[in-house]
Design a protein around this motif. Structure first.
Motif, PDB file in Angstrom:
ATOM      1  N   LEU A  22       0.808  -1.186  -0.022  1.00  0.00           N
ATOM      2  CA  LEU A  22      -0.057  -0.057   0.043  1.00  0.00           C
ATOM      3  C   LEU A  22       0.805   1.186  -0.193  1.00  0.00           C
ATOM      4  CD1 LEU A  22      -2.704   1.355   0.163  1.00  0.00           C
ATOM      5  CD2 LEU A  22      -2.514   1.114   2.668  1.00  0.00           C
ATOM      6  N   ASP A  23       1.936   1.154   0.695  1.00  0.00           N
ATOM      7  CA  ASP A  23       2.901   2.537   0.911  1.00  0.00           C
ATOM      8  C   ASP A  23       3.429   2.695  -0.529  1.00  0.00           C
ATOM      9  OD1 ASP A  23       2.466   2.525   3.431  1.00  0.00           O
ATOM     10  OD2 ASP A  23       4.334   1.554   4.072  1.00  0.00           O
ATOM     11  N   ILE A  24       3.715   1.783  -1.296  1.00  0.00           N
ATOM     12  CA  ILE A  24       4.367   1.823  -2.573  1.00  0.00           C
ATOM     13  C   ILE A  24       3.309   2.297  -3.528  1.00  0.00           C
ATOM     14  CG2 ILE A  24       5.285   0.425  -4.798  1.00  0.00           C
ATOM     15  CD1 ILE A  24       6.477  -1.504  -2.614  1.00  0.00           C
ATOM     16  N   TRP A  25       2.016   1.777  -3.617  1.00  0.00           N
ATOM     17  CA  TRP A  25       0.964   2.182  -4.368  1.00  0.00           C
ATOM     18  C   TRP A  25       0.587   3.823  -4.223  1.00  0.00           C
ATOM     19  CZ3 TRP A  25      -1.429   0.684  -8.704  1.00  0.00           C
ATOM     20  CH2 TRP A  25      -2.496   1.590  -8.934  1.00  0.00           C
ATOM     21  N   LYS A  26       0.722   4.129  -2.850  1.00  0.00           N
ATOM     22  CA  LYS A  26       0.213   5.440  -2.628  1.00  0.00           C
ATOM     23  C   LYS A  26       1.578   6.436  -2.948  1.00  0.00           C
ATOM     24  CE  LYS A  26      -3.362   5.099   0.945  1.00  0.00           C
ATOM     25  NZ  LYS A  26      -3.719   5.512   2.293  1.00  0.00           N
ATOM     26  N   HIS A  27       2.693   5.840  -2.947  1.00  0.00           N
ATOM     27  CA  HIS A  27       3.738   6.837  -3.419  1.00  0.00           C
ATOM     28  C   HIS A  27       3.772   7.113  -4.955  1.00  0.00           C
ATOM     29  CE1 HIS A  27       7.869   8.227  -2.964  1.00  0.00           C
ATOM     30  NE2 HIS A  27       8.119   7.871  -4.149  1.00  0.00           N
ATOM     31  N   ILE A 127     -19.854  -3.227   2.897  1.00  0.00           N
ATOM     32  CA  ILE A 127     -19.331  -4.219   3.628  1.00  0.00           C
ATOM     33  C   ILE A 127     -18.461  -3.545   4.637  1.00  0.00           C
ATOM     34  CG2 ILE A 127     -17.372  -5.965   3.543  1.00  0.00           C
ATOM     35  CD1 ILE A 127     -18.462  -7.114   1.088  1.00  0.00           C
ATOM     36  N   ASP A 128     -18.751  -3.914   5.843  1.00  0.00           N
ATOM     37  CA  ASP A 128     -18.156  -3.121   7.142  1.00  0.00           C
ATOM     38  C   ASP A 128     -16.970  -4.108   7.331  1.00  0.00           C
ATOM     39  OD1 ASP A 128     -18.841  -5.363   8.698  1.00  0.00           O
ATOM     40  OD2 ASP A 128     -20.960  -4.097   9.279  1.00  0.00           O
ATOM     41  N   THR A 129     -15.992  -3.587   8.384  1.00  0.00           N
ATOM     42  CA  THR A 129     -14.930  -4.273   8.766  1.00  0.00           C
ATOM     43  C   THR A 129     -15.041  -5.775   9.013  1.00  0.00           C
ATOM     44  OG1 THR A 129     -14.142  -2.300   9.569  1.00  0.00           O
ATOM     45  CG2 THR A 129     -12.926  -4.377  10.242  1.00  0.00           C
ATOM     46  N   ASN A 130     -16.215  -6.246   9.916  1.00  0.00           N
ATOM     47  CA  ASN A 130     -16.540  -7.529  10.299  1.00  0.00           C
ATOM     48  C   ASN A 130     -16.834  -8.317   9.068  1.00  0.00           C
ATOM     49  OD1 ASN A 130     -15.896  -7.228  12.898  1.00  0.00           O
ATOM     50  ND2 ASN A 130     -17.966  -6.554  13.333  1.00  0.00           N
ATOM     51  N   LYS A 161      -7.798   0.741   3.715  1.00  0.00           N
ATOM     52  CA  LYS A 161      -6.866   1.982   3.252  1.00  0.00           C
ATOM     53  C   LYS A 161      -6.977   2.095   1.966  1.00  0.00           C
ATOM     54  CE  LYS A 161      -3.966   2.440   7.346  1.00  0.00           C
ATOM     55  NZ  LYS A 161      -2.329   1.989   7.898  1.00  0.00           N
ATOM     56  N   MET A 162      -6.639   0.814   1.087  1.00  0.00           N
ATOM     57  CA  MET A 162      -6.645   1.013  -0.324  1.00  0.00           C
ATOM     58  C   MET A 162      -7.976   1.680  -1.046  1.00  0.00           C
ATOM     59  SD  MET A 162      -4.771  -2.603  -1.228  1.00  0.00           S
ATOM     60  CE  MET A 162      -3.099  -2.908  -1.139  1.00  0.00           C
ATOM     61  N   PHE A 163      -9.000   1.095  -0.504  1.00  0.00           N
ATOM     62  CA  PHE A 163     -10.250   1.158  -1.400  1.00  0.00           C
ATOM     63  C   PHE A 163     -11.336   2.180  -0.538  1.00  0.00           C
ATOM     64  CE2 PHE A 163      -8.667  -2.901  -2.802  1.00  0.00           C
ATOM     65  CZ  PHE A 163      -7.986  -2.678  -4.070  1.00  0.00           C
ATOM     66  N   GLY A 169     -14.758   3.996   6.855  1.00  0.00           N
ATOM     67  CA  GLY A 169     -14.674   2.722   7.533  1.00  0.00           C
ATOM     68  C   GLY A 169     -15.336   1.288   6.782  1.00  0.00           C
ATOM     69  N   LYS A 170     -16.090   1.617   5.623  1.00  0.00           N
ATOM     70  CA  LYS A 170     -16.666   0.419   5.162  1.00  0.00           C
ATOM     71  C   LYS A 170     -16.415   0.755   3.756  1.00  0.00           C
ATOM     72  CE  LYS A 170     -21.142   3.019   5.679  1.00  0.00           C
ATOM     73  NZ  LYS A 170     -22.245   3.045   6.281  1.00  0.00           N
ATOM     74  N   LEU A 171     -16.932  -0.401   2.750  1.00  0.00           N
ATOM     75  CA  LEU A 171     -16.530  -0.519   1.237  1.00  0.00           C
ATOM     76  C   LEU A 171     -17.675  -0.441   0.627  1.00  0.00           C
ATOM     77  CD1 LEU A 171     -13.673  -3.209   1.166  1.00  0.00           C
ATOM     78  CD2 LEU A 171     -13.483  -0.371   0.974  1.00  0.00           C
ATOM     79  N   GLY A 172     -17.971   0.394  -0.436  1.00  0.00           N
ATOM     80  CA  GLY A 172     -19.080   0.367  -1.157  1.00  0.00           C
ATOM     81  C   GLY A 172     -18.541  -0.547  -2.383  1.00  0.00           C
ATOM     82  N   LEU A 173     -19.683  -1.086  -3.036  1.00  0.00           N
ATOM     83  CA  LEU A 173     -19.464  -2.046  -4.181  1.00  0.00           C
ATOM     84  C   LEU A 173     -18.481  -1.507  -5.340  1.00  0.00           C
ATOM     85  CD1 LEU A 173     -20.541  -4.660  -5.332  1.00  0.00           C
ATOM     86  CD2 LEU A 173     -22.064  -3.321  -6.826  1.00  0.00           C
ATOM     87  N   SER A 174     -18.353  -0.197  -5.606  1.00  0.00           N
ATOM     88  CA  SER A 174     -17.720   0.266  -6.741  1.00  0.00           C
ATOM     89  C   SER A 174     -16.057   0.299  -6.192  1.00  0.00           C
ATOM     90  CB  SER A 174     -18.302   1.519  -7.147  1.00  0.00           C
ATOM     91  OG  SER A 174     -18.272   2.612  -6.221  1.00  0.00           O
ATOM     92  N   GLU A 175     -16.012   0.756  -4.923  1.00  0.00           N
ATOM     93  CA  GLU A 175     -14.663   0.651  -4.251  1.00  0.00           C
ATOM     94  C   GLU A 175     -14.157  -0.691  -4.147  1.00  0.00           C
ATOM     95  OE1 GLU A 175     -15.349   4.417  -0.943  1.00  0.00           O
ATOM     96  OE2 GLU A 175     -16.094   2.394  -0.397  1.00  0.00           O
ATOM     97  N   MET A 176     -14.841  -1.614  -3.880  1.00  0.00           N
ATOM     98  CA  MET A 176     -14.154  -2.982  -3.657  1.00  0.00           C
ATOM     99  C   MET A 176     -13.951  -3.416  -5.192  1.00  0.00           C
ATOM    100  SD  MET A 176     -13.547  -5.304  -1.388  1.00  0.00           S
ATOM    101  CE  MET A 176     -13.596  -6.971  -0.945  1.00  0.00           C
ATOM    102  N   ALA A 177     -14.972  -3.126  -6.069  1.00  0.00           N
ATOM    103  CA  ALA A 177     -14.548  -3.606  -7.424  1.00  0.00           C
ATOM    104  C   ALA A 177     -13.350  -3.193  -8.121  1.00  0.00           C
ATOM    105  CB  ALA A 177     -15.907  -3.198  -8.397  1.00  0.00           C
TER     106      ALA A 177
END
Length: 271
Positions: A22-27, A127-130, A161-163, A169-177
């Motif tokens: 993730l560090d590399i990607w964000k850099h 989708i939440d953390t659990n 952190k990525m998506f 603190g949760k992921l929408g469908l388009s974020e996860m995709a």
């Protein structure tokens, strides 16, 4: 004495962890648009070559351009001239590469939608953390990867952190995709078509011809064709069939209720 320029993180390592990835990607994805492209791509390749060779490289050298071209031919799977996250996962030797596990587990948008329906247990459109930990746990088991609770927590945290683009603190469908290869990510086709609540309700009512409260496969086919034409998108029958199958994987036994279709066509799930 001048300060040395900041070294790109972790490229020299034989293997990187999920959080280092993730560090590399964000850099290198400096503008945060989800791709390493243009000047970012040139910087990435230069630094990668430097890390691997242990010596500097000259971007103005014709050999550099030739090597970069060969590199892109090998790793730019969809030939769009840029590196997406799933392609970077192929380039970097990532510890217990959970991104590649994901790609093996859900290699098509149809499988992805089926997985989403399974793990978005409360049908919230997120989708939440659990729920994410349950998803990743199954993914790693299917890939026969050993993991413990600490590693599972790290993976879930890294994916958030990525998506999690809006930081809720949760992921929408388009974020996860975004984990899907671009050519499989049918949601990208509808990025410019996102509807507000009023538009969505009008469309759902119009295409629910028999007024039974859900849309079936034939009604969805008509809806998608009209969306294509309205937004001046070229209709590819093969792709249209694939998109339809993917969306129907969200349905309840072939019945696509408002909540499922909202996830695909609305900017935010309607509350």
């Amino acid at each position: 004495m001048a300060n040395k320029p900041q070294q790109p993180p972790h490229l020299h390592l034989a293997e990187v962890t999920a959080s280092q990835f993730l560090d590399i990607w964000k850099h290198f994805d400096a503008d945060g648009n989800g791709y390493i492209e243009g000047k970012e791509l040139e910087n990435f390749f230069r630094e990668l070559e430097t890390a691997r060779r242990g010596a500097g490289v000259d971007p103005s050298n014709p050999t550099f351009r030739e090597n970069m071209k060969e590199f892109m031919q090998k790793f730019d799977k969809n030939k769009d001239g840029r590196i997406e996250m799933s392609e970077l996962a192929q380039i970097l030797p990532t510890e217990e590469n959970f991104l590649l596990c994901f790609r093996q587990f859900v290699s098509s948008s149809a499988e992805f939608m089926a997985a989403w329906r399974r793990y978005d247990t409360d049908r919230s459109g997120y989708i939440d953390t659990n729920e994410l930990k349950g998803f990743l746990s199954d993914l790693l088991q299917k890939a026969n990867r050993h993991y413990d609770d600490q590693k599972l927590h790290e993976y879930a945290k890294t994916i958030l952190k990525m998506f999690d683009l809006n930081g809720d603190g949760k992921l929408g469908l388009s974020e996860m995709a975004r984990l899907l290869p671009t050519q499989e990510n049918f949601l990208l086709k509808f990025q410019g078509v996102k509807l507000d609540a009023e538009q969505f309700n009008a469309i759902f009512t119009f295409y629910d011809k028999d007024g039974n409260g859900y849309i079936d496969e034939h009604e969805l086919d008509a809806l998608l064709r009209d969306l294509y034409q309205k937004n001046k998108m070229e209709v590819d029958l093969k792709n249209l069939t694939g998109y339809k199958q993917s969306i129907m994987n969200l349905s309840d036994g072939g019945k696509l209720y408002r909540g499922e279709l909202e996830i695909v066509l609305c900017r935010e799930p309607i509350v």
